[in-house]
Motif scaffolding. Structure first.
Motif, PDB file in Angstrom:
ATOM      1  N   LEU A 118     -18.864  34.674  -0.503  1.00  0.00           N
ATOM      2  CA  LEU A 118     -17.553  34.023  -0.449  1.00  0.00           C
ATOM      3  C   LEU A 118     -17.534  32.873   0.555  1.00  0.00           C
ATOM      4  CD1 LEU A 118     -15.021  36.960  -0.726  1.00  0.00           C
ATOM      5  CD2 LEU A 118     -15.522  35.189  -2.395  1.00  0.00           C
ATOM      6  N   ILE A 119     -18.165  33.087   1.712  1.00  0.00           N
ATOM      7  CA  ILE A 119     -18.178  32.015   2.713  1.00  0.00           C
ATOM      8  C   ILE A 119     -18.917  30.798   2.179  1.00  0.00           C
ATOM      9  CG2 ILE A 119     -19.118  31.353   4.958  1.00  0.00           C
ATOM     10  CD1 ILE A 119     -18.387  34.075   5.949  1.00  0.00           C
ATOM     11  N   ALA A 120     -20.087  31.046   1.567  1.00  0.00           N
ATOM     12  CA  ALA A 120     -20.840  29.927   1.003  1.00  0.00           C
ATOM     13  C   ALA A 120     -20.011  29.216  -0.056  1.00  0.00           C
ATOM     14  CB  ALA A 120     -22.148  30.420   0.409  1.00  0.00           C
ATOM     15  N   PHE A 121     -19.227  29.983  -0.812  1.00  0.00           N
ATOM     16  CA  PHE A 121     -18.375  29.386  -1.842  1.00  0.00           C
ATOM     17  C   PHE A 121     -17.341  28.456  -1.204  1.00  0.00           C
ATOM     18  CE2 PHE A 121     -14.713  29.428  -4.695  1.00  0.00           C
ATOM     19  CZ  PHE A 121     -15.324  29.050  -5.875  1.00  0.00           C
ATOM     20  N   ALA A 122     -16.713  28.934  -0.131  1.00  0.00           N
ATOM     21  CA  ALA A 122     -15.703  28.109   0.544  1.00  0.00           C
ATOM     22  C   ALA A 122     -16.329  26.831   1.095  1.00  0.00           C
ATOM     23  CB  ALA A 122     -15.050  28.904   1.676  1.00  0.00           C
ATOM     24  N   VAL A 123     -17.487  26.981   1.758  1.00  0.00           N
ATOM     25  CA  VAL A 123     -18.140  25.802   2.343  1.00  0.00           C
ATOM     26  C   VAL A 123     -18.514  24.812   1.248  1.00  0.00           C
ATOM     27  CG1 VAL A 123     -20.149  24.994   3.618  1.00  0.00           C
ATOM     28  CG2 VAL A 123     -18.996  27.071   4.324  1.00  0.00           C
ATOM     29  N   THR A 124     -19.075  25.336   0.147  1.00  0.00           N
ATOM     30  CA  THR A 124     -19.478  24.450  -0.937  1.00  0.00           C
ATOM     31  C   THR A 124     -18.283  23.677  -1.478  1.00  0.00           C
ATOM     32  OG1 THR A 124     -21.108  26.121  -1.499  1.00  0.00           O
ATOM     33  CG2 THR A 124     -20.799  24.349  -3.063  1.00  0.00           C
ATOM     34  N   THR A 125     -17.141  24.360  -1.630  1.00  0.00           N
ATOM     35  CA  THR A 125     -15.952  23.677  -2.149  1.00  0.00           C
ATOM     36  C   THR A 125     -15.531  22.546  -1.223  1.00  0.00           C
ATOM     37  OG1 THR A 125     -15.282  25.871  -2.857  1.00  0.00           O
ATOM     38  CG2 THR A 125     -13.678  24.113  -3.119  1.00  0.00           C
ATOM     39  N   ILE A 126     -15.497  22.834   0.076  1.00  0.00           N
ATOM     40  CA  ILE A 126     -15.034  21.804   1.020  1.00  0.00           C
ATOM     41  C   ILE A 126     -15.997  20.613   1.052  1.00  0.00           C
ATOM     42  CG2 ILE A 126     -14.501  21.306   3.431  1.00  0.00           C
ATOM     43  CD1 ILE A 126     -13.727  24.233   3.757  1.00  0.00           C
ATOM     44  N   ILE A 127     -17.297  20.896   1.186  1.00  0.00           N
ATOM     45  CA  ILE A 127     -18.212  19.757   1.310  1.00  0.00           C
ATOM     46  C   ILE A 127     -18.295  18.979   0.003  1.00  0.00           C
ATOM     47  CG2 ILE A 127     -19.596  20.770   3.159  1.00  0.00           C
ATOM     48  CD1 ILE A 127     -21.756  21.378   1.197  1.00  0.00           C
ATOM     49  N   ALA A 128     -18.133  19.672  -1.135  1.00  0.00           N
ATOM     50  CA  ALA A 128     -18.140  18.953  -2.407  1.00  0.00           C
ATOM     51  C   ALA A 128     -16.956  17.999  -2.453  1.00  0.00           C
ATOM     52  CB  ALA A 128     -18.086  19.934  -3.572  1.00  0.00           C
ATOM     53  N   ALA A 129     -15.783  18.472  -2.014  1.00  0.00           N
ATOM     54  CA  ALA A 129     -14.596  17.620  -2.036  1.00  0.00           C
ATOM     55  C   ALA A 129     -14.821  16.381  -1.163  1.00  0.00           C
ATOM     56  CB  ALA A 129     -13.380  18.398  -1.552  1.00  0.00           C
ATOM     57  N   ILE A 130     -15.322  16.587   0.055  1.00  0.00           N
ATOM     58  CA  ILE A 130     -15.543  15.438   0.949  1.00  0.00           C
ATOM     59  C   ILE A 130     -16.602  14.503   0.367  1.00  0.00           C
ATOM     60  CG2 ILE A 130     -16.232  14.709   3.269  1.00  0.00           C
ATOM     61  CD1 ILE A 130     -15.459  17.474   4.281  1.00  0.00           C
ATOM     62  N   GLY A 131     -17.756  15.092   0.017  1.00  0.00           N
ATOM     63  CA  GLY A 131     -18.884  14.280  -0.423  1.00  0.00           C
ATOM     64  C   GLY A 131     -18.602  13.513  -1.698  1.00  0.00           C
ATOM     65  N   ILE A 132     -17.965  14.193  -2.679  1.00  0.00           N
ATOM     66  CA  ILE A 132     -17.706  13.522  -3.952  1.00  0.00           C
ATOM     67  C   ILE A 132     -16.710  12.388  -3.748  1.00  0.00           C
ATOM     68  CG2 ILE A 132     -16.728  13.831  -6.254  1.00  0.00           C
ATOM     69  CD1 ILE A 132     -17.873  16.702  -6.151  1.00  0.00           C
ATOM     70  N   THR A 133     -15.666  12.637  -2.953  1.00  0.00           N
ATOM     71  CA  THR A 133     -14.679  11.575  -2.702  1.00  0.00           C
ATOM     72  C   THR A 133     -15.363  10.349  -2.084  1.00  0.00           C
ATOM     73  OG1 THR A 133     -13.142  13.341  -2.182  1.00  0.00           O
ATOM     74  CG2 THR A 133     -12.440  11.113  -1.670  1.00  0.00           C
ATOM     75  N   LEU A 134     -16.123  10.575  -1.011  1.00  0.00           N
ATOM     76  CA  LEU A 134     -16.785   9.449  -0.354  1.00  0.00           C
ATOM     77  C   LEU A 134     -17.765   8.762  -1.299  1.00  0.00           C
ATOM     78  CD1 LEU A 134     -17.441  10.766   3.255  1.00  0.00           C
ATOM     79  CD2 LEU A 134     -15.838   9.016   2.518  1.00  0.00           C
ATOM     80  N   GLY A 135     -18.532   9.564  -2.053  1.00  0.00           N
ATOM     81  CA  GLY A 135     -19.511   8.999  -2.971  1.00  0.00           C
ATOM     82  C   GLY A 135     -18.857   8.140  -4.042  1.00  0.00           C
ATOM     83  N   LEU A 136     -17.736   8.634  -4.591  1.00  0.00           N
ATOM     84  CA  LEU A 136     -17.037   7.884  -5.640  1.00  0.00           C
ATOM     85  C   LEU A 136     -16.495   6.572  -5.097  1.00  0.00           C
ATOM     86  CD1 LEU A 136     -15.015  10.634  -7.555  1.00  0.00           C
ATOM     87  CD2 LEU A 136     -16.826   9.203  -8.482  1.00  0.00           C
ATOM     88  N   ILE A 137     -15.845   6.647  -3.938  1.00  0.00           N
ATOM     89  CA  ILE A 137     -15.275   5.421  -3.352  1.00  0.00           C
ATOM     90  C   ILE A 137     -16.399   4.415  -3.094  1.00  0.00           C
ATOM     91  CG2 ILE A 137     -14.155   4.474  -1.301  1.00  0.00           C
ATOM     92  CD1 ILE A 137     -12.593   7.090  -1.109  1.00  0.00           C
ATOM     93  N   SER A 138     -17.472   4.926  -2.482  1.00  0.00           N
ATOM     94  CA  SER A 138     -18.585   4.070  -2.128  1.00  0.00           C
ATOM     95  C   SER A 138     -19.201   3.421  -3.366  1.00  0.00           C
ATOM     96  CB  SER A 138     -19.609   4.921  -1.392  1.00  0.00           C
ATOM     97  OG  SER A 138     -20.665   4.166  -0.947  1.00  0.00           O
ATOM     98  N   GLY A 139     -19.424   4.238  -4.407  1.00  0.00           N
ATOM     99  CA  GLY A 139     -20.071   3.726  -5.604  1.00  0.00           C
ATOM    100  C   GLY A 139     -19.162   2.823  -6.417  1.00  0.00           C
ATOM    101  N   TYR A 140     -17.871   3.143  -6.454  1.00  0.00           N
ATOM    102  CA  TYR A 140     -16.959   2.358  -7.282  1.00  0.00           C
ATOM    103  C   TYR A 140     -16.726   0.981  -6.679  1.00  0.00           C
ATOM    104  CZ  TYR A 140     -12.800   0.900  -9.797  1.00  0.00           C
ATOM    105  OH  TYR A 140     -11.920   0.194 -10.555  1.00  0.00           O
ATOM    106  N   TYR A 141     -16.449   0.927  -5.394  1.00  0.00           N
ATOM    107  CA  TYR A 141     -16.145  -0.365  -4.784  1.00  0.00           C
ATOM    108  C   TYR A 141     -17.398  -1.167  -4.456  1.00  0.00           C
ATOM    109  CZ  TYR A 141     -11.298   1.084  -4.503  1.00  0.00           C
ATOM    110  OH  TYR A 141     -10.045   1.488  -4.820  1.00  0.00           O
TER     111      TYR A 141
END
Lengths: 319, 320
Positions: A118-141
């Motif tokens: 469960l802990i790994a699940f929570a961590v994965t969710t949070i880092i995915a949210a941060i990483g994907i957001t930054l990656g999308l912004i970075s790649g799109y602009y």
């Protein structure tokens, strides 16, 4: 220069990820049918998760974690099916012996696996949210935004992450599971940002994005409704691989004694009994079961991840 | 060439500044003050307060930050509260052990990864290739501490091939040949463990590169000239396939540093990773802070070295 380097490294290491079309469910099924080991890994994984979920719901946590000094490092009892059934009903049978505080190792394993998962699940969710957001912004602009975000990403990547996480964990006053999850997440999102960014960068140059732009579709809609679905297969694979890495990180930190608070059932803490040479040599039943569960979990999750990775890349597919 | 190096050095500066700010923030939240551990407990509280004020404990944050940076640049990182010696002395005593371990690990990594990658790429889909793929996947997936414990249990306790704890023998007299041999012998198991964990990426990259190179024109040309197969693989292909690996040397090094916390702890190896854990458990924060800073700077320099190596071996990468 740095961008060039990044690309060279990527074409070498992540070349599969750049040519990744969204995958259909049937492709995945075919890949797993063809690769029997991956199918086996998936079955074992599901079995471990289901077993630990059901068993830990049936168990009374307080009772399992109770200190029983008379069973201090009790040797494993000989195995019998009666005892297994008794254990299923929550009895302490000590078929895998007792730990330092006389707790039943066998029962603890199930609860601890559930907690780690469960802990790994929570961590994965949070880092995915941060990483994907930054990656999308970075790649799109692209351009300046991209180089600023990627520079920061490179910086976080070079940090001695394990040490910094430990330092943070010791400094914070509030030593709860949530702070632990939060601190683990702050420094672990770089993989997502890098991979999502490299795909989003090439995706952003394609015609359908330009078409949407000329039709003045709002930017957030282009990114979320049009770009993100095309990155989904890539993200799925990354989710699974980083999930395994997070189980490793959590159990590792807890093993060193900086993770979960004392008294929380945890695989890492069970393994940490091996820090005492006498336990390591003469009482393998205390640390070996938890190590085996961690090892099997990591191997299975990674293998499933690798099979998925192959199935999104037509060049490497088996089926 | 020099332009590249200078550009890259300039990029490094903001990274180090960011790192120092991060470390300073952590340090700021750690309990204790400049006098923790060196002061006599009988000193009057008001006098202590005066001393704190004189040492700038209540100064604004940015003033404290610049003073800290100034001291650090002059090599003054404060004193260890547990061991009562300057932090630099303490770290200096351990650094050589960690560096030795790092070198042995890197040697093991390349000694395993290079032949595995080259051969599995050359004979791909053979039984050896399949074995390497399995090995690769296991070494990628296994957590550091699990592998280290299993190796100690198997090679240390069951087979008794290697000593399991420590970096030097307590009984053999220092400076003698057996002493150095013993020290080297004790490096092997932890070095091998750390080395194995670092092989996955290198092997995989090398294998993919070799497979890609097989169909390239330069390989066909070499073959049609009658260059022996071994020379083609070990000279022509290897040089090109090694490029991305050369570029990842820095990352391998920072990976080793991160892993060293676990490896040194489990093998009770007297290095900086072990010192880190000991200091953090004894709340010896000045040591902790310095180690984090030190490891961070080493990682940044590692990625700098990677870039320079890459631009040395591959002229296409150099910036204009």
């Amino acid at each position: 220069m740095a961008i060039n380097k990044q690309e060279v490294v990527e074409t070498a290491v992540d070349s599969t990820e750049v040519s990744a079309p969204p995958m259909g469910f049937s492709v995945i099924v075919r890949e797993f049918k063809k690769d029997k080991v991956a199918l086996g890994a998936l079955i074992i994984l599901v079995a471990i998760l289901a077993l630990s979920a059901i068993w830990s719901i049936r168990l009374d946590w307080e009772r399992v974690m109770e200190v029983d000094i008379l069973s201090h490092f009790r040797s494993p009892e000989p195995f019998s099916f009666d005892k297994l059934i008794a254990a299923w009903n929550g009895e302490k049978t000590y078929i895998m012996g007792g730990d330092e505080f006389g707790r039943d190792v066998f029962l603890q394993i199930f609860i601890a696996t559930g907690v780690s998962v469960l802990i790994a699940f929570a961590v994965t969710t949070i880092i995915a949210a941060i990483g994907i957001t930054l990656g999308l912004i970075s790649g799109y602009y692209g351009g300046k935004v991209d180089s600023a975000i990627m520079r920061f990403n490179d910086f976080v990547m070079t940090l001695p992450v394990t040490m910094i996480i430990i330092a943070f964990l010791v400094v914070v006053a509030d030593q709860s599971v949530w702070t632990f999850i939060f601190i683990m997440s702050i420094f672990s999102w770089t993989g997502y940002a890098r991979i999502v960014r490299s795909k989003a960068l090439s995706e952003g140059r394609l015609d359908y994005i330009s078409a949407s732009k000329t039709m003045s579709t709002p930017t957030y809609k282009i990114i979320l409704n049009e770009m993100l679905p095309n990155l989904s297969s890539l993200i799925t694979v990354q989710l699974i691989l980083s999930y395994a890495a997070n189980i490793g990180l959590e159990t590792g930190l807890t093993f060193l004694g900086f993770g979960l608070p004392d008294g929380t059932p945890s695989l890492g803490r069970m393994v940490s009994a091996a820090n005492t040479p006498y336990n390591l040599e003469f009482r393998p039943w205390v640390w070996l079961p938890a190590s085996t569960v961690i090892l099997v979990l990591m191997l299975c999750i990674n293998y499933v991840g690798q099979a998925l990775k192959r199935s999104i890349d037509a060049k490497q597919r088996l089926g | 060439m020099w332009k590249t190096v200078v550009r890259r050095l300039i990029i490094m500066i903001p990274q180090i500044i960011l790192l120092s700010m991060l470390v300073f923030t952590v340090a700021h939240f750690m309990p204790g003050d400049p006098f923790t551990g060196i002061i006599d407990p009988n000193v009057d509280a008001a006098r202590l307060e005066e001393l704190r004020r004189a040492a700038g404990y209540y100064d604004p944050l940015h003033v404290q930050y610049f003073r800290w940076v100034g001291n650090a640049l002059q090599g003054d990182f404060g004193r260890s509260f547990a061991q009562k010696v300057p932090v630099t002395t303490l770290i200096g005593a351990r650094a050589m052990n960690s560096i030795r371990l790092g070198i042995v690990s890197t040697v093991f990594t390349y000694a395993i990864a290079l032949p595995f990658g080259m051969l599995s790429g050359r004979y791909n889909n053979s039984w050896f290739d399949r074995f390497v793929m399995i090995y690769n996947y296991v070494s990628y997936a296994i957590p550091t501490f699990v592998l280290a414990l299993l190796f100690i249990y198997i090679f240390g306790y069951q087979l008794q091939w290697f000593p399991t704890r420590g970096s030097a023998s307590p009984v053999i007299p220092k400076g003698t040949a057996p002493y150095y041999w013993d020290m080297f012998y004790r490096l092997l198991l932890p070095g091998f463990t750390a080395g194995i964990l670092g092989t996955a990426t290198t092997t995989q990259t090398l294998r993919n590169e070799v497979i890609d190179a097989k169909t390239q024109d330069y390989v066909r040309t070499a073959r049609s000239k009658g260059v022996p197969e071994n020379v083609i693989y070990n000279k022509h292909i290897f040089r090109n396939a090694f490029l991305p690996i050369a570029s990842s040397i820095g990352f391998i090094f920072s990976g080793l540093l991160n892993g060293s916390v676990f490896i040194e702890r489990i093998f009770a190896f007297n290095g900086m990773g072990d010192l880190f854990i000991t200091s953090i458990t004894s709340r010896d924060y000045s040591v902790v802070i310095t180690l984090v800073l030190f490891y961070g700077v080493i990682s940044i320099i590692g990625s700098l070295v990677s870039d320079i190596v890459l631009s040395l071996v591959d002229p296409r990468i150099r910036i204009e």
